[in-house]
Design a protein around this motif. Structure first.
Motif, PDB file in Angstrom:
ATOM      1  N   ASP A  30       0.736  47.175  -3.645  1.00 18.16           N
ATOM      2  CA  ASP A  30      -0.632  47.109  -4.169  1.00 18.16           C
ATOM      3  C   ASP A  30      -1.560  47.991  -3.325  1.00 18.16           C
ATOM      4  OD1 ASP A  30      -2.713  46.278  -5.819  1.00 18.16           O
ATOM      5  OD2 ASP A  30      -3.195  44.539  -4.582  1.00 18.16           O
ATOM      6  N   GLY A  31      -1.142  49.232  -3.134  1.00 13.20           N
ATOM      7  CA  GLY A  31      -1.863  50.100  -2.215  1.00 13.20           C
ATOM      8  C   GLY A  31      -3.041  50.839  -2.786  1.00 13.20           C
ATOM      9  N   THR A  32      -3.129  50.979  -4.128  1.00 13.69           N
ATOM     10  CA  THR A  32      -4.198  51.809  -4.699  1.00 13.69           C
ATOM     11  C   THR A  32      -5.108  51.072  -5.669  1.00 13.69           C
ATOM     12  OG1 THR A  32      -3.074  52.662  -6.712  1.00 13.69           O
ATOM     13  CG2 THR A  32      -2.547  53.736  -4.604  1.00 13.69           C
ATOM     14  N   SER A  33      -4.904  49.782  -5.867  1.00 11.11           N
ATOM     15  CA  SER A  33      -5.762  49.064  -6.817  1.00 11.11           C
ATOM     16  C   SER A  33      -7.205  49.070  -6.315  1.00 11.11           C
ATOM     17  CB  SER A  33      -5.273  47.635  -7.038  1.00 11.11           C
ATOM     18  OG  SER A  33      -5.263  46.925  -5.825  1.00 11.11           O
ATOM     19  N   THR A  34      -8.141  49.047  -7.267  1.00  7.88           N
ATOM     20  CA  THR A  34      -9.535  49.300  -6.907  1.00  7.88           C
ATOM     21  C   THR A  34     -10.471  48.130  -7.146  1.00  7.88           C
ATOM     22  OG1 THR A  34      -9.695  50.365  -9.084  1.00  7.88           O
ATOM     23  CG2 THR A  34      -9.453  51.806  -7.174  1.00  7.88           C
ATOM     24  N   TRP A  35      -9.989  47.046  -7.735  1.00  2.00           N
ATOM     25  CA  TRP A  35     -10.872  45.895  -7.895  1.00  2.00           C
ATOM     26  C   TRP A  35     -10.218  44.703  -7.213  1.00  2.00           C
ATOM     27  CZ3 TRP A  35     -12.304  42.679 -12.819  1.00  2.00           C
ATOM     28  CH2 TRP A  35     -13.411  41.864 -12.512  1.00  2.00           C
ATOM     29  N   PRO A  81       1.230  56.054  -1.230  1.00  2.00           N
ATOM     30  CA  PRO A  81       1.565  55.973  -2.657  1.00  2.00           C
ATOM     31  C   PRO A  81       2.700  56.920  -3.038  1.00  2.00           C
ATOM     32  CG  PRO A  81      -0.819  56.004  -2.364  1.00  2.00           C
ATOM     33  CD  PRO A  81      -0.216  56.268  -1.017  1.00  2.00           C
ATOM     34  N   GLU A  82       2.691  58.114  -2.473  1.00  2.00           N
ATOM     35  CA  GLU A  82       3.741  59.083  -2.802  1.00  2.00           C
ATOM     36  C   GLU A  82       5.108  58.601  -2.328  1.00  2.00           C
ATOM     37  OE1 GLU A  82       4.644  63.882  -2.386  1.00  2.00           O
ATOM     38  OE2 GLU A  82       2.964  62.976  -1.300  1.00  2.00           O
ATOM     39  N   ALA A  83       5.163  58.008  -1.138  1.00  2.00           N
ATOM     40  CA  ALA A  83       6.421  57.494  -0.610  1.00  2.00           C
ATOM     41  C   ALA A  83       6.948  56.345  -1.458  1.00  2.00           C
ATOM     42  CB  ALA A  83       6.240  57.044   0.839  1.00  2.00           C
ATOM     43  N   VAL A  84       6.044  55.485  -1.952  1.00  2.00           N
ATOM     44  CA  VAL A  84       6.455  54.372  -2.817  1.00  2.00           C
ATOM     45  C   VAL A  84       7.060  54.907  -4.111  1.00  2.00           C
ATOM     46  CG1 VAL A  84       5.673  52.371  -4.130  1.00  2.00           C
ATOM     47  CG2 VAL A  84       4.752  52.798  -1.841  1.00  2.00           C
ATOM     48  N   VAL A  85       6.373  55.861  -4.730  1.00  2.00           N
ATOM     49  CA  VAL A  85       6.866  56.444  -5.980  1.00  2.00           C
ATOM     50  C   VAL A  85       8.239  57.074  -5.772  1.00  2.00           C
ATOM     51  CG1 VAL A  85       6.488  58.334  -7.628  1.00  2.00           C
ATOM     52  CG2 VAL A  85       4.617  56.772  -7.056  1.00  2.00           C
ATOM     53  N   ASP A  86       8.408  57.801  -4.685  1.00  2.00           N
ATOM     54  CA  ASP A  86       9.682  58.464  -4.408  1.00  2.00           C
ATOM     55  C   ASP A  86      10.793  57.442  -4.196  1.00  2.00           C
ATOM     56  OD1 ASP A  86      11.256  60.912  -3.757  1.00  2.00           O
ATOM     57  OD2 ASP A  86      11.395  59.936  -1.803  1.00  2.00           O
ATOM     58  N   LYS A 139      -5.473  62.622 -13.984  1.00  2.00           N
ATOM     59  CA  LYS A 139      -4.581  63.520 -13.249  1.00  2.00           C
ATOM     60  C   LYS A 139      -4.523  63.128 -11.785  1.00  2.00           C
ATOM     61  CE  LYS A 139      -3.513  68.388 -12.486  1.00  2.00           C
ATOM     62  NZ  LYS A 139      -3.892  69.785 -12.801  1.00  2.00           N
ATOM     63  N   GLU A 140      -5.671  62.706 -11.233  1.00  2.37           N
ATOM     64  CA  GLU A 140      -5.725  62.117  -9.910  1.00  2.37           C
ATOM     65  C   GLU A 140      -6.924  61.199  -9.831  1.00  2.37           C
ATOM     66  OE1 GLU A 140      -6.032  65.392  -7.063  1.00  2.37           O
ATOM     67  OE2 GLU A 140      -8.164  64.981  -6.916  1.00  2.37           O
ATOM     68  N   TYR A 141      -6.868  60.283  -8.908  1.00  5.99           N
ATOM     69  CA  TYR A 141      -7.962  59.321  -8.749  1.00  5.99           C
ATOM     70  C   TYR A 141      -8.067  58.963  -7.277  1.00  5.99           C
ATOM     71  CZ  TYR A 141     -11.045  55.390  -9.911  1.00  5.99           C
ATOM     72  OH  TYR A 141     -12.117  54.537 -10.015  1.00  5.99           O
ATOM     73  N   GLU A 142      -9.284  59.009  -6.775  1.00  3.94           N
ATOM     74  CA  GLU A 142      -9.548  58.737  -5.357  1.00  3.94           C
ATOM     75  C   GLU A 142      -8.641  59.574  -4.449  1.00  3.94           C
ATOM     76  OE1 GLU A 142      -9.487  54.474  -4.772  1.00  3.94           O
ATOM     77  OE2 GLU A 142     -11.547  54.328  -5.493  1.00  3.94           O
ATOM     78  N   GLY A 143      -8.478  60.844  -4.858  1.00  4.92           N
ATOM     79  CA  GLY A 143      -7.756  61.804  -4.033  1.00  4.92           C
ATOM     80  C   GLY A 143      -6.251  61.779  -4.136  1.00  4.92           C
ATOM     81  N   SER A 144      -5.689  60.967  -5.039  1.00  5.39           N
ATOM     82  CA  SER A 144      -4.232  60.867  -5.153  1.00  5.39           C
ATOM     83  C   SER A 144      -3.791  60.918  -6.606  1.00  5.39           C
ATOM     84  CB  SER A 144      -3.730  59.564  -4.531  1.00  5.39           C
ATOM     85  OG  SER A 144      -2.339  59.396  -4.776  1.00  5.39           O
ATOM     86  N   LYS A 145      -2.722  61.661  -6.861  1.00  4.07           N
ATOM     87  CA  LYS A 145      -2.140  61.647  -8.209  1.00  4.07           C
ATOM     88  C   LYS A 145      -1.118  60.520  -8.364  1.00  4.07           C
ATOM     89  CE  LYS A 145       1.336  65.214  -7.174  1.00  4.07           C
ATOM     90  NZ  LYS A 145       1.874  66.532  -7.590  1.00  4.07           N
ATOM     91  N   ASN A 147      -2.064  57.300  -7.875  1.00  4.30           N
ATOM     92  CA  ASN A 147      -2.913  56.124  -8.004  1.00  4.30           C
ATOM     93  C   ASN A 147      -2.531  55.353  -9.269  1.00  4.30           C
ATOM     94  OD1 ASN A 147      -5.604  54.740  -8.944  1.00  4.30           O
ATOM     95  ND2 ASN A 147      -5.974  55.292  -6.802  1.00  4.30           N
ATOM     96  N   HIS A 148      -2.841  54.068  -9.292  1.00  7.17           N
ATOM     97  CA  HIS A 148      -2.527  53.265 -10.491  1.00  7.17           C
ATOM     98  C   HIS A 148      -3.234  53.802 -11.733  1.00  7.17           C
ATOM     99  CE1 HIS A 148      -6.343  50.921 -10.945  1.00  7.17           C
ATOM    100  NE2 HIS A 148      -6.495  51.322  -9.698  1.00  7.17           N
ATOM    101  N   ALA A 149      -4.374  54.473 -11.560  1.00 10.43           N
ATOM    102  CA  ALA A 149      -5.105  55.043 -12.693  1.00 10.43           C
ATOM    103  C   ALA A 149      -4.417  56.285 -13.260  1.00 10.43           C
ATOM    104  CB  ALA A 149      -6.530  55.389 -12.275  1.00 10.43           C
ATOM    105  N   CYS A 150      -3.370  56.741 -12.575  1.00 15.45           N
ATOM    106  CA  CYS A 150      -2.616  57.932 -12.986  1.00 15.45           C
ATOM    107  C   CYS A 150      -1.209  57.568 -13.460  1.00 15.45           C
ATOM    108  CB  CYS A 150      -2.509  58.911 -11.818  1.00 15.45           C
ATOM    109  SG  CYS A 150      -4.027  59.197 -10.890  1.00 15.45           S
ATOM    110  N   ALA A 151      -0.977  56.307 -13.766  1.00 13.22           N
ATOM    111  CA  ALA A 151       0.380  55.784 -13.937  1.00 13.22           C
ATOM    112  C   ALA A 151       1.203  56.532 -14.982  1.00 13.22           C
ATOM    113  CB  ALA A 151       0.338  54.293 -14.272  1.00 13.22           C
ATOM    114  N   VAL A 152       0.574  56.988 -16.071  1.00 12.13           N
ATOM    115  CA  VAL A 152       1.358  57.652 -17.115  1.00 12.13           C
ATOM    116  C   VAL A 152       0.916  59.092 -17.346  1.00 12.13           C
ATOM    117  CG1 VAL A 152       2.031  55.512 -18.292  1.00 12.13           C
ATOM    118  CG2 VAL A 152      -0.089  56.674 -18.966  1.00 12.13           C
TER     119      VAL A 152
END
Length: 314
Positions: A30-35, A81-86, A139-145, A147-152
């Motif tokens: 839960d590293g990038t959630s915003t609320w 986030p990138e390490a988790v995705v990988d 495409k990216e959110y809060e500096g990261s592609k 992010n949960h807002a970029c999931a698909v």
């Protein structure tokens, strides 16, 4: 020797990797959630609720756990986030390569970037069926592609992305959308044929990414961003059953359970829905992976030379 915890408390004989047809990978991230934070607690809440389910499914007249369900180790990577995705990508792909029906339980929705990437590398002509309240197409959110807002976002570039239940988005995401393949909640509410329309947009191989906030917040309050106007339980089951019946669902993930203390109904709903999806998969396909005419009665995993047998090391 310590006995390994099994999914839903099933007997160990049905929870061994070599003999299990199904794998569940828990990803408590839960590293990038915003609320509201707490999706990292989702997998434990899901597993605890699962242990309290009845394991006979009345509708399908099956006990799908007897197909074998292996509960993989928790994915504990959380350095970035990138390490988790990988990590999710690599682990998911390894289990697909063992000819398993692979499922993932999050965690926040960013984990699906890795899950989808693995399935897209292993299956041709893939549709990602994205069931969610949110478009998740930045495409990216809060500096990261990642992010949960970029999931698909990546899935929109590399697969046939079909989105169902959307009712919250930023205007920038509209530029990324293929509107022929987006089913907004307000349109679905007045279109009794929406299920037919969605299925018409799916290819033969389908991966489902199910964000629990797709469900109406009256039945699923335990999500990070609950939105009114969502799907209800039986229409969700009707839709999912049709997808499993008519297409070859190659795997799925479920994300964004954000447990609320003393509110266990959401945890149980997630557990029950997950088990229902497994039941539909194996009931629809007569306990095999094929969907009839699409793969000539053969396991679609086996025709891909990149897949290994169960005898290979892991």
């Amino acid at each position: 020797m310590e006995t390994k915890k099994t999914y839903a408390g099933i007997p160990q004989e049905f929870g061994n990797l070599p003999t299990s047809k199904i794998v569940i990978i828990p990803v408590p991230y839960d590293g990038t959630s915003t609320w509201q934070k707490g999706a990292d607690k989702g997998p434990i809440a899901f597993l605890n609720a699962s242990e309290n389910m009845e394991l006979y499914d009345i509708e399908t007249d099956t006990e799908v756990y007897k197909e074998g369900v292996y509960l993989a180790d928790m994915v504990t990577e959380n350095s970035s986030p990138e390490a988790v995705v990988d990590t999710v990508h690599q682990i998911t792909k390894k289990y697909i390569n063992r000819n398993k029906f692979v499922t993932v339980f999050g965690g926040e929705h960013s984990i699906s970037i890795g899950t989808i990437r693995a399935f897209n590398e292993c299956f041709s002509n893939l549709t990602v069926l994205h069931i969610d309240a949110h478009a998740d197409l930045r495409k990216e959110y809060e500096g990261s592609k990642y992010n949960h807002a970029c999931a698909v976002y990546e899935a929109n570039q590399t697969t046939n992305l079909v989105q169902v239940g959307i009712r919250s988005m930023d205007i920038s995401e509209k530029r990324e959308m293929n509107l022929d393949k987006v089913f907004f909640a307000h349109d679905m509410a007045v279109n009794e044929d929406w299920m037919d329309d969605v299925i018409d947009q799916l290819t033969s191989n389908v991966f489902i990414t199910f964000d629990l906030d797709a469900l109406d917040s009256s039945i699923m309050p335990s999500t990070g961003t609950p939105e009114p106007g969502g799907l209800f339980y039986y229409e969700t089951l009707e839709f999912l059953k049709r997808v499993f019946d008519e297409k070859n669902v190659v795997g799925f993930d479920m994300v964004e359970l954000c447990p609320i203390e003393n509110e266990k109904s959401s945890d149980f709903l997630a557990a029950k829905l997950f088990y229902k999806m497994l039941s539909y998969k194996f009931a629809a396909n007569d306990d095999t992976y094929d969907n009839g005419d699409e793969v000539d009665g053969k396991n679609p995993f086996s025709k891909l030379s990149k897949f290994k047998s169960d005898d290979d090391g892991f």
